[in-house]
Design an enzyme around this catalytic site. Structure first.
Site, PDB file in Angstrom:
ATOM      1  N   CYS A   1     -52.379 -33.926 -15.595  1.00 32.66           N
ATOM      2  CA  CYS A   1     -51.393 -33.678 -16.797  1.00 32.66           C
ATOM      3  C   CYS A   1     -51.919 -34.936 -17.439  1.00 32.66           C
ATOM      4  O   CYS A   1     -51.949 -36.129 -17.156  1.00 32.66           O
ATOM      5  CB  CYS A   1     -49.842 -33.846 -16.171  1.00 32.66           C
ATOM      6  SG  CYS A   1     -49.192 -32.741 -15.495  1.00 32.66           S
TER       7      CYS A   1
ATOM      8  N   CYS B   1     -59.775 -19.399 -22.548  1.00 33.22           N
ATOM      9  CA  CYS B   1     -59.038 -20.476 -21.908  1.00 33.22           C
ATOM     10  C   CYS B   1     -59.807 -21.630 -22.380  1.00 33.22           C
ATOM     11  O   CYS B   1     -59.614 -22.527 -22.243  1.00 33.22           O
ATOM     12  CB  CYS B   1     -59.060 -20.445 -20.406  1.00 33.22           C
ATOM     13  SG  CYS B   1     -60.911 -20.213 -19.824  1.00 33.22           S
TER      14      CYS B   1
ATOM     15  N   CYS C   1     -43.191 -36.569 -13.668  1.00 34.30           N
ATOM     16  CA  CYS C   1     -43.566 -36.906 -12.458  1.00 34.30           C
ATOM     17  C   CYS C   1     -44.095 -38.621 -12.109  1.00 34.30           C
ATOM     18  O   CYS C   1     -44.503 -38.925 -13.237  1.00 34.30           O
ATOM     19  CB  CYS C   1     -44.773 -35.812 -12.499  1.00 34.30           C
ATOM     20  SG  CYS C   1     -45.766 -36.009 -10.975  1.00 34.30           S
TER      21      CYS C   1
END
Ligand SMILES: C[S@@+](CC[C@H](N)C(=O)[O-])C[C@H]1O[C@@H](n2cnc3c(N)ncnc32)[C@H](O)[C@@H]1O
Length: 420
Positions: free
Chosen positions: A79, A375, A70
């Site tokens: 990210c 998570c 990206c």
């Protein structure tokens, strides 16, 4: 001395995805750096147990380095690891779990390989917007900053969510004055996109009409609005909004929690179902709108506990009486060991802070099977330690990477009592 440059070799990747190097008996955290790389870096301010550093020049490339997917990589905070070859990347996610467990004295944990969800799979996105002279900026926050990257692409989110960004930006431009902030929580459902706008302003009739028109032009399933911390008011309900969990339909309240990707969700459900096996009575804690409760209820008698009133209402409606649904604050009022011992299996899927009291009570219970979904490897490892000390054996952990290229990882862990 924050602009000094030094030459370093990166040792390893840290839990946040930065390259870590030791220099002058200090730990350096270097974004966009991979193990083995020789770098000229500029030393930055103190950070955690060391200090940050930024790459001035890469003197050698790691064999595992690849081109980032990206154009916003490096600026966008979404990210941290697009530049790492897939097998090494998957292994790093697994290592996050292994190391968190090791820090709690759990060695040789049975952690399988990571299932990595492909790009373009995120079905839920939270976009941030800020008003500017001449139009709003819309995208994701920069790393360690409140600034917003105005995204022109995002290979992580599903294409229908990305297609929404241009009209959404235009809509925020009409609603946010300079410096004013807003958010949009977009979820792909079986009925289309459910969108919740979070803006701290009142909506006059003209604004409501504009938003209703926007919902029609973008073919949203439903558009709602709320003030930060407030409850959602639906502005356009164009279709009844449903999701499906392993084929079981579920009512979806505005902006409700669902797993980040369909592929990740399917893998999580399959692991949880395998974990509970033939259990006849199951307690599902932190049940949300029924991701696990509804599929489990096909074969077992399920009791679900959840704190969010909208989720509780939705799950009760979806299950049509087949599941006992209870609203309960599980941090303050976790079921005690007596209540827990009445079930063959307990599933728990807490928020990032983990399930400390649930784990403590499970440790004292006689429950035969516990399935943890998490998570956050740190709080999971803490709770796993508690379960193991209470007589559970850790049978298997499956890492599921549905937060592609971020430093987050999801997991499902199966615990069984040594002597039920
Ligand atoms: C990670 S989500 C999991 C939801 C569901 N298991 C799923 O997979 O869709 C965590 C859930 O815990 C709920 N929750 C957070 N804190 C809670 C608390 N103190 N008591 C009860 N539920 C809580 C949230 O509302 C959310 O539904």
């Amino acid at each position: 001395m924050t602009d000094a440059t030094v030459e370093i070799v990166v040792d390893r990747l840290g839990a946040g995805g930065d390259g870590i190097a030791e220099h002058d008996r200090q730990r350096l955290f270097v974004p966009n750096a991979l193990p083995g790389e020789r770098l000229l870096v500029r030393l930055g301010p103190a950070r955690g147990e060391g200090r940050s550093a930024t790459v001035v020049r890469r003197l050698s490339d790691a064999e595992t380095r690849i081109e980032a997917a990206c154009r916003h990589f490096g600026r966008c905070g979404g990210c941290v690891l697009q530049h790492l070859l897939r097998p090494a990347y998957a292994d790093w996610k697994r290592t996050l779990i292994v190391e968190a467990l090791a820090r709690r004295g759990i060695a040789d944990a049975p952690v399988t390989e990571t299932l990595v969800v492909p790009p373009g799979n995120r079905r839920r996105a939270v976009f941030s917007a800020v008003g500017r002279q001449g139009g709003a900026v819309l995208g994701f926050a920069e790393a360690q900053s409140h600034a917003i990257v105005d995204i022109a692409e995002c290979p992580v989110i599903a294409p229908p969510l990305f297609r929404l960004t241009a009209p959404l930006r235009a809509t925020f431009s009409t609603m946010l004055g300079p410096g004013q902030r807003g958010q949009a929580i977009a979820t792909m459902t079986m009925s289309g996109i459910d969108l919740v706008l979070e803006i701290d302003r009142s909506l006059d009739l003209a604004a409501r009409e504009r938003l209703a028109a926007f919902a029609g032009e973008t073919d949203l399933a439903r558009l709602s609005w709320r003030r930060p911390g407030g409850s959602a008011e639906t502005l356009a309900a164009r279709r009844t909004v449903h999701v499906g969990f392993d084929g079981v339909p579920a009512v979806f309240p505005p902006g409700a929690f669902v797993q980040a990707s369909l592929a990740g969700e399917a893998a999580l459900i399959a692991e949880v179902l395998a974990g509970v096996g033939a259990a006849k009575t199951i307690l599902d804690l932190y049940a949300g709108i029924g991701t696990f409760s509804l599929p489990m209820a096909r074969k077992a008698k399920v009791t679900a506990m959840e704190g969010d009133p909208e989720a509780v209402k939705a799950l009760a409606a979806s299950s049509r009486g087949a599941i006992t649904v209870e609203r309960r604050d599980l941090a303050r009022d976790a079921p005690d060991e007596k209540l827990l011992s009445g079930f063959d299996a307990v599933v728990f899927d807490p928020p990032r802070s983990g399930a400390r009291t649930v784990a403590e009570n499970l440790a004292r219970s006689s429950v035969a099977t516990a399935v943890a979904v998490s998570c956050n490897p740190q709080t999971f490892a803490r709770d796993a330690r508690t379960l193991i000390d209470g007589g559970f054996r850790l049978e298997r952990i499956r890492p599921i990477d549905q937060f592609l290229w971020s430093s987050h990882v999801e997991l499902v862990a199966l615990f069984r009592r040594e002597t039920p």
